[in-house]
Design an enzyme around this catalytic site. Structure first.
Site, PDB file in Angstrom:
ATOM      1  N   SER A 207      40.504  11.492  16.896  1.00  0.00           N
ATOM      2  CA  SER A 207      40.069  10.625  17.977  1.00  0.00           C
ATOM      3  C   SER A 207      41.044  10.810  19.138  1.00  0.00           C
ATOM      4  CB  SER A 207      40.068   9.166  17.533  1.00  0.00           C
ATOM      5  OG  SER A 207      41.400   8.723  17.437  1.00  0.00           O
ATOM      6  N   LYS A 208      40.800  10.086  20.197  1.00  0.00           N
ATOM      7  CA  LYS A 208      41.626  10.214  21.403  1.00  0.00           C
ATOM      8  C   LYS A 208      43.109  10.013  21.104  1.00  0.00           C
ATOM      9  CE  LYS A 208      38.884  10.252  25.358  1.00  0.00           C
ATOM     10  NZ  LYS A 208      37.736   9.344  25.483  1.00  0.00           N
TER      11      LYS A 208
END
Ligand code: GLU
Length: 485
Positions: A254-255
């Site tokens: 994820s980010k």
């Protein structure tokens, strides 16, 4: 596999191209190129709310940037078009009608709340949440009644009962699903738009796709697709589900683990060939120890039997290492072109870049090229060239200029720079050499003080770059400021 291989990349245009999607695209592309087959790009835009042309464009641009081309599909055309699902609605509608007529599908009038309540009840009983087929066998009378109530209807596929649905997967082997766990699923929504599982089957079959290579997150969709292939009497492609990409902490990428869109890397000055090299290693492992691959080498070596079942780990340090390698290998002109926007943004340069300025910037780039993991980092390395107000970075740097020899060294250096016709890296090397010779001092006693006097730092690019980049006038200004000569 042979040259009849037809693979596809089928993105949903609901956001930019992400690392995982790019990897799927790349694996498919490598198979197509390796076997002389065809690569198709199809846009799966049946999620009307989340799809946009902007995302579609972003995805196609990112593919182009990565060097992933296609033989057939969106923008390209071909015999199996259109290649955007919302332009193929008639095809799905007819097929759905056929399935209803043949008893493989039926209209369902249950409301969303009813469906949800049933799913909850399943879960409470410890069963897989699913639709249990309430509308499967409605009588004509019941159907008409529901219609007259103005209820919305969807089309559901009648999943055969008590069957094992086996996904024969090139990466994962045979994966068995029980058909009873699937539940009758929606194939056409109440607005007449097909669901992903239905549209993907129709399209893969009608487009003659031989191999479906995609992320593991789709594995649980595959049994639904397999029962559809059977009911529709369509030829099933071979599947290969490539493992998930995890962050270094083993949670889903994820980010938090770094940027996830390809565009973000492009915008930071990563090189496409580095990203491709990095992406291919997310799941595929070559036979030997080699880690740096040209596209050509990948096309020759890539195969699905070396694609691992276990998750791939996204390691941004590795990406930086690979990218740094490609930056060092690149002609400085290319890195200069890429660096200009960052230098502008940092306020280091403004206005038009003429040939002379470009050459000057190129020298700056050459002086720091080997230090860059990605081009945006250049602004951290080049401040010394742009800020004529020299400040000592540390006590240690200030001490370097306290030595007794310093005034003599600096005066001589000043004289030589003033007299030089042109300051090139080669010319500078000669000046520095003659300086140590004439002053009878070891290089260290000459180079370090000059470096500190010009930059305030004890480290940085080679002096024979710093001096030509600064040029005579700015060198004299800096010397006057720091050592008073
Ligand atoms: N449109 C799907 C996605 O973007 C692709 C699924 C597939 O490859 O079958 O996830």
């Amino acid at each position: 596999m042979d040259n009849s291989v037809r693979v596809r990349f089928a993105p949903s245009p609901t956001g930019p191209l992400h690392i995982g999607g790019a990897r799927s695209a790349l694996f498919n592309w490598l198979l197509a190129r390796r076997y002389g087959g065809s690569m198709i790009v199809r846009i799966e835009d049946t999620d009307l709310e989340r799809s946009s042309r902007e995302s579609e464009e972003n995805i196609l641009n990112a593919l182009n940037w990565l060097g992933i081309d296609w033989d057939e599909g969106i923008q390209k055309g071909g015999e199996h078009g259109p290649y955007r699902q919302t332009e193929r609605l008639d095809t799905y509608r007819e097929a759905a009608q056929r399935l209803i007529e043949q008893g493989h599908a039926y209209h369902c009038y249950c409301t969303e709340e009813e469906v949800e309540a049933e799913r909850q009840a399943c879960m409470e009983r410890g069963e897989l949440p699913r639709y249990l087929g309430k509308c499967r066998d409605l009588s004509e009378e019941e159907r008409l009644k529901l219609e007259s109530e103005g209820r919305k209807k969807v089309v559901r596929f009648k999943v055969p009962e008590n069957e094992n649905v086996i996904v024969q997967d090139l990466v994962r082997g045979n994966v068995v699903f029980e058909s009873n766990g699937i539940g009758d699923f929606v194939i056409v929504k109440s607005d007449g738009i097909p669901t992903y599982n239905f549209a993907v089957v129709m399209d893969d079959a009608l487009m003659g796709i031989t191999h479906v290579v995609r992320g593991e997150e789709h594995l649980s969709n595959t049994p639904r697709q397999l029962v559809l292939y059977k009911a529709l009497n369509l030829k099933t492609p071979t599947f290969a589900h490539v493992s998930l990409i995890l962050g270094k902490d083993r949670s889903k990428m994820s980010k938090r683990h770094g940027s996830t869109s390809i565009e973000a890397y492009q915008n930071q000055g990563y090189l496409p060939e580095a990203l491709v090299n990095f992406l291919v290693l997310l799941g595929w492992s070559p036979e030997g120890e080699q880690e740096i691959f040209t596209l050509q080498e990948l096309v020759q070596q890539f195969s699905l039997d070396r694609v691992a079942k276990n998750p791939a780990v996204f390691d941004v340090d590795k990406l930086n290492w690979i990218n740094g390698h490609y930056i060092r290998q690149s002609p400085p002109e290319r890195i200069t072109d890429l660096a200009i926007p960052f230098l502008r943004e940092a306020g280091y340069i403004t206005g038009e870049i003429d040939q002379q300025t470009f050459e000057w910037l190129k020298l700056i780039v050459i002086s720091v090229q080997e230090k860059l993991a990605f081009v945006a980092q250049i602004t951290d390395h080049v401040r010394l060239y742009f800020d004529d107000h020299v400040t000592m970075e540390s006590e240690e740097a200030a001490m370097v200029l306290k030595d007794d020899d310093i005034p003599g060294v600096m005066a001589e250096f000043r004289r030589k720079v003033s007299e030089a016709e042109e300051l090139t890296p080669e010319g500078t090397k000669a000046i520095l050499k003659s300086l140590t010779k004439e002053l009878k001092l070891p290089g260290k006693k000459v180079y370090m003080p000059i470096r500190v006097a010009l930059t305030g730092q004890t480290h940085g690019p080679e002096l024979f770059y710093i001096i030509p980049v600064l040029g005579r006038d700015r060198i004299l200004v800096r010397l006057a400021q720091t050592v008073g000569v």
